[in-house]
Design an enzyme around this catalytic site. Structure first.
Site, PDB file in Angstrom:
ATOM      1  CD  GLU A   1       6.379   5.789  -1.042  1.00  0.00           C
ATOM      2  OE1 GLU A   1       5.289   5.029  -0.612  1.00  0.00           O
ATOM      3  OE2 GLU A   1       7.022   5.260  -1.579  1.00  0.00           O
TER       4      GLU A   1
ATOM      5  CG  ASN B   1       0.253   5.058   5.370  1.00  0.00           C
ATOM      6  OD1 ASN B   1      -0.296   4.780   6.502  1.00  0.00           O
ATOM      7  ND2 ASN B   1      -0.281   5.147   4.371  1.00  0.00           N
TER       8      ASN B   1
ATOM      9  N   GLY C   1       1.218   8.162  -2.345  1.00  0.00           N
ATOM     10  CA  GLY C   1       1.700   9.397  -2.172  1.00  0.00           C
ATOM     11  C   GLY C   1       2.989   9.726  -2.259  1.00  0.00           C
TER      12      GLY C   1
ATOM     13  CB  SER D   1       3.443   8.039   1.890  1.00  0.00           C
ATOM     14  OG  SER D   1       3.116   6.710   2.378  1.00  0.00           O
ATOM     15  N   GLY D   2       0.766   8.661   3.991  1.00  0.00           N
ATOM     16  CA  GLY D   2       0.147   8.742   5.285  1.00  0.00           C
ATOM     17  C   GLY D   2      -0.378   9.688   5.413  1.00  0.00           C
TER      18      GLY D   2
ATOM     19  CB  THR E   1      -6.108   4.348   1.438  1.00  0.00           C
ATOM     20  OG1 THR E   1      -4.965   4.100   0.671  1.00  0.00           O
ATOM     21  CG2 THR E   1      -6.911   3.017   1.145  1.00  0.00           C
TER      22      THR E   1
ATOM     23  CB  SER F   1       2.234   2.486   2.491  1.00  0.00           C
ATOM     24  OG  SER F   1       2.663   3.204   1.708  1.00  0.00           O
ATOM     25  CB  SER F   2      -1.738   2.580  -1.548  1.00  0.00           C
ATOM     26  OG  SER F   2      -2.913   2.621  -0.988  1.00  0.00           O
TER      27      SER F   2
END
Length: 963
Positions: free
Chosen positions: A382, A153, A380, A106-107, A111, A156-157
């Site tokens: 986590e 993030n 991502g 994540s981050g 995306t 973050s998605s």
């Protein structure tokens, strides 16, 4: 041979020696030089720079179109180009479906990488329709409703998505979005330091006037951490709100749909502020019946009293009798939160449905087959414990998805290649890799698996989070991937993932897995007077958890329920309902099927540091990411293995032109082609040819040379034949001209002789008056009336008669139509354009304009065409009108070549012409410009104040039509 300078190696698979130190040093040095991309064969490593490097401009986009990978520095645009070329069958591979798998923590930048790949694919298509621009707006639109700021993030998605771009003959024909596991629990609570979904903040910024009953952001319970920096970010949030509305306009959402969406979002916030009080009889009731519950009910189009009843009690049927059971305060709050999550979740599902309906390929044969490129942008890996948070059910599912992707990566890069080498008799030295299949079995196994046991425990009414963890401990004691918690009084456990050990808190896992709504709430919402709310709650959930509407857009008003809907005494419906864990397992299975049916391209995103700071690379953190993703082993297999493996038939068909067009598929002929091409290091198996990437590039170069030679031969041959043809036609025309001239001379002579004789006879005829006899003249062609609507050429507006009061009647007089087009009857431009005639003809343009467009170009105040509208005229006619005019002078005209408008205006050196498209929601946009306009009048007004995207001048004055 000396080793290249540190940071200069673009493909790590080319290094003669590689270990952990060299790998990390190369990545670090390139990052310090702002070279954030590095190849490992066909795999791209991307390190998040956390800043704008200026490498995604139009210039870079053009540079990375139809290229050879080895001739350009690594770039995300090159990945898009490789996918597109493979889709088209260029570069030695047969044409086929492609998928780009973007993975990382994540981050790490997944995306943004997704958006850049889609952007480049659109550029490669060189499409001239608005569809490409609509597709580009889908990602930011979905981000607003599905992304949030977390501790890892800022964007973050909180859901996964698989974007399928449909191609027809190399051009984008449509798109489809599949969404996975929206983190609905974020609506009602967030970890310390985190935020809710972006849309809630955009809503406050875009409606500061109190629309939807909104007040101070700090007063809403569902902003767990408060809107701490809301006022500081107000300007940027307002811009993001405007961008979102423009994106929805461009994709095709109507104004009514947008207002309904915002109303639903606001209702969720008001639901969060519904509080409960305990009465003397231990029952609970809503604290203020005229407060938030009434506002939320009004926005949802339902009865407030019915919602109050559903949130505070439940009615069941036992032996034919209705039994009312009151909730306690905790149960009432759970019911409130469950309703809020359901409303938001179904709204998100409807948005995805709507996008898919708007982007579906149009006017195509239902049996037509499209090639596609899929782009996977999934949450991502986590671990929030490292940042002081907790890992819950959502993180377990997210990390399971990443385990599944890592397994797919291992299967494709390592195991499948090794098995194929063995089948084909290729001498291959096995490379070891970490197989995470046993861990996936622990998660997905039946009947004993982490998710299976969760489903089992969710069926027991008395099941608890602690009893679930106890079952896990009993089932997986001794399993190397499961770690029992030392704190036996807490519902926690740990899993040894491929990316490291993660500790999970099982709090509310059973509730989240059941994802059930309190009885009666669904029925109340299905009877809503709000069309959108009614639609999303009458739709069904699929086995993957997505919303299926299937045309459930009834406009009839349902009968209001006055009594609570009792719950059936049986639990059949509850048993049939899939749990969230079950839906997610189905989603992963379908996703794997789609990716397996395509040729994958991998992008590995790396996060350089935990603090999201540019220019800082934490070597220990980055090395851990490189190691657990198997990059050292990947480099080794890419360096020694054969990445391209076409069959004999595919290879011979593609390259036989290099030797003999009569070659048939066989191992001998494949070897003959490769030997003739003077390649080394290849291998011919039992049914396939095994090639390295350099072989494909070398063969492609040879094909290009043959192609250029063929084109050169064709050019001279066609020129020779064309010149001969021209001379023959020239001679034939000369003879025909001479014959016609002779015939005309003869006709003139005969005419003169006939006139002379007639005159002589008249002179001798004394009984006939002389003035009745006139010499004969050659008849001239008649004047045909114009078949088009041309305001400029006719020198007048097409105005209605004085007795006419509607534009529809005016057009009726012009066209002889019996239909009347009024404002209330206006419909957006029809998707079935064939009824107007063949596009590109003036007749079709006239029909299209008269039937659908008249109202758009009329000055309502004066009931006549606007001063800037010049009807159906050609480009050349518009340039004549603009000649010698001042800079910025303009006009709008109906295009002759398509169903649409064109804006023509005078620039400094020449006239410019911009195509205008009408979207499905009836709004307008200049092709290539980002701004959507509600009308042509708004478009003209906007560009009288703002320049065009390319920096062209403002519009100044219109070319007036002389009346």
């Amino acid at each position: 041979m000396d080793r290249p300078p540190l940071g200069d190696v673009q493909d790590l698979a080319t290094l003669a020696k590689l270990d952990e130190t060299i790998l990390l040093d190369e990545i670090k040095e390139r990052y310090q030089q702002n070279k954030i991309y590095t190849y490992v064969g066909d795999i791209l490593i991307a390190v998040n720079p956390f800043k704008d490097l200026g490498i995604y401009t139009k210039e870079f986009s053009t540079r990375y179109q139809h290229i050879k990978q080895s001739t350009h520095p690594p770039h995300i645009f090159a990945v898009a180009d490789a996918a597109y070329q493979a889709l088209m069958g260029n570069g030695g591979r047969p044409p086929g479906n492609q998928c780009v798998l973007i993975s990382g923590e994540s981050g790490a930048g997944k995306t943004e990488s997704t958006k850049l790949i889609i952007k480049q694919l659109v550029e490669l298509c060189q499409g001239k329709t608005q569809l490409e621009q609509q597709i580009l707006q889908v990602n930011p639109l979905l981000e607003a409703f599905g992304n949030a700021q977390t501790n890892l993030n800022d964007n973050s998605s909180r859901f996964g998505k698989y974007i399928q771009l449909k191609f027809n003959d190399g051009h984008v024909a449509g798109a489809k979005i599949s969404e996975y596991l929206l983190e609905k629990s974020r609506v009602v609570r967030q970890n310390p330091g985190e935020e809710s979904f972006h849309i809630f903040y955009y809503l406050f910024a875009g409606h500061t006037d109190g629309t939807f009953g909104l007040g101070d952001p700090d007063t809403y319970r569902y902003f767990s951490n408060g809107a701490r920096d809301f006022k500081k970010r107000l300007n940027s949030l307002q811009k993001q709100y405007d961008d979102l509305v423009n994106a929805m306009d461009l994709v095709g959402f109507t104004d009514e749909e947008q207002m309904d969406m915002f109303a639903v979002i606001a209702s969720v916030l008001h639901l969060g502020n519904v509080s409960f009080k305990v009465n003397e009889d231990d029952s609970v009731s809503v604290t203020d019946s005229n407060g938030p519950v009434k506002t939320a009910a009004k926005l949802l189009g339902i009865d407030a009293a019915e919602i109050e009843a559903c949130l505070t009690c439940m009615v069941t049927v036992t032996k034919g009798e209705y039994v009312k059971r009151n909730y306690n305060k905790g149960q009432a709050e759970d019911a409130r939160d469950a309703m809020a999550k359901a409303v938001y979740g179904r709204l998100f599902g409807w948005i995805v449905n709507k996008v898919n309906c708007l982007l579906v390929p149009e006017n195509q044969d239902p049996d037509a087959k499209f090639n596609e490129i899929g782009i996977l942008d999934i949450f991502g890996f986590e671990d929030f414990v490292k940042d002081g948070g907790k890992n819950s059910f959502e993180q377990a599912c997210i990390n399971l998805a990443n385990e599944q992707l890592q397994f797919f990566f291992n299967q494709h890069i390592f195991k499948m290649e090794q098995e194929e080498y063995q089948r084909e008799g290729v001498d291959w030295k096995e490379i070891k890799f970490v197989d995470n299949k046993p861990l996936l079995d622990m998660f997905l196994g039946k009947p004993i698996g982490i998710l299976s046991l969760l489903d089992e425990e969710s069926l027991f009414p008395k099941g608890t989070d602690q009893s679930y963890v106890d079952k896990l401990t009993k089932a997986f004691t001794g399993n190397q991937y499961f770690v029992k918690s030392q704190q036996t009084n807490q519902a926690i456990f740990s899993i040894n993932h491929y990316a490291g050990k993660v500790t999970y808190a099982a709090e509310k896992w059973l509730e989240k897995n059941r994802d059930t709504l309190p009885p009666g709430i669904t029925e109340v919402l299905q009877s809503s007077e709000n069309r959108l709310v009614k639609t999303i709650f009458r739709g069904q959930l699929t086995r993957t958890g997505s919303l299926a509407l299937q045309g459930r857009m009834s406009t009839s008003k349902g009968t209001k329920r006055r009594n609570l809907m009792p719950v059936s005494s049986g639990n059949d419906a509850a048993k049939r309902k899939l749990t969230v864990g079950g839906q997610f397992k189905n989603s992963l299975a379908i996703l794997m099927e789609r990716m397996t049916a395509s040729t994958p391209i991998f992008v590995r995103c790396l996060k350089p540091n935990h603090k999201k700071q540019p220019g800082v690379l934490d070597t220990k953190y980055v090395l851990a990411q490189l190691l657990y993703t198997g990059m050292l082993e990947t480099i080794e297999i890419r360096r020694k293995g054969f990445a391209v493996r076409p069959t004999f038939g595919e290879f011979v068909e593609k390259y036989k032109v290099l030797v003999d067009l009569k070659l048939t598929p066989s191992a001998q002929n494949c070897s003959k082609i490769l030997t003739t091409a003077r390649l080394q290091g290849w291998y011919v198996g039992y049914t396939k040819v095994f090639l390295k990437y350099r072989h494909v590039e070398q063969l492609t170069e040879l094909l290009e040379k043959v192609g250029k030679s063929a084109i050169c031969i064709q050019k001279y041959t066609k020129g020779y034949l064309a010149r001969k043809r021209y001379r023959r036609r020239q001679e034939k025309a000369r003879k025909e001209r001479e014959a016609v001239e002779a015939m005309l001379r003869q006709a003139a002579q005969l005419n003169a002789e006939a006139s002379t004789r007639l005159h002589t006879l008249t002179e001798h005829d004394k009984t006939k008056p002389k003035d009745q006899v006139k010499p004969a003249k050659t008849p001239s062609a008649p004047d045909f009336p114009a078949d088009g609507i041309s305001v400029a050429s006719s020198g007048r507006y097409l105005e209605p008669k004085k007795t006419t009061t509607s534009i529809g009647t005016q057009m009726e007089e012009e066209s002889g139509s019996d239909s009347e087009i009024l404002e209330d009857d206006y419909q957006p431009v029809s998707s079935n354009l064939k009824k107007f005639g063949r596009e590109g003809t003036k007749t079709a343009a006239i029909n299209w304009f008269k039937e659908t467009q008249t109202y758009n170009v009329v000055d309502k105040n004066e009931n006549k065409f606007s001063e800037w509208f010049h009807g159906i005229i050609s480009r050349r006619e518009s340039e004549k009108l603009l000649k010698d005019r001042i800079v910025g002078c303009f006009l709008l005209r109906v295009s002759e070549s398509r169903f649409g408008y064109t804006l023509s205006f005078k620039a400094e050196s020449r006239c410019r012409h911009y195509m205008i498209d009408q979207l499905k929601n009836g709004k307008f946009i200049i092709v290539g410009e980002p701004k959507v306009h509600r009308s042509l009048h708004d478009m003209v007004s906007y560009h009288r104040k703002g320049k065009f995207k390319n920096g062209a001048h403002f519009l100044t004055v219109p070319v007036l039509v002389v009346r």
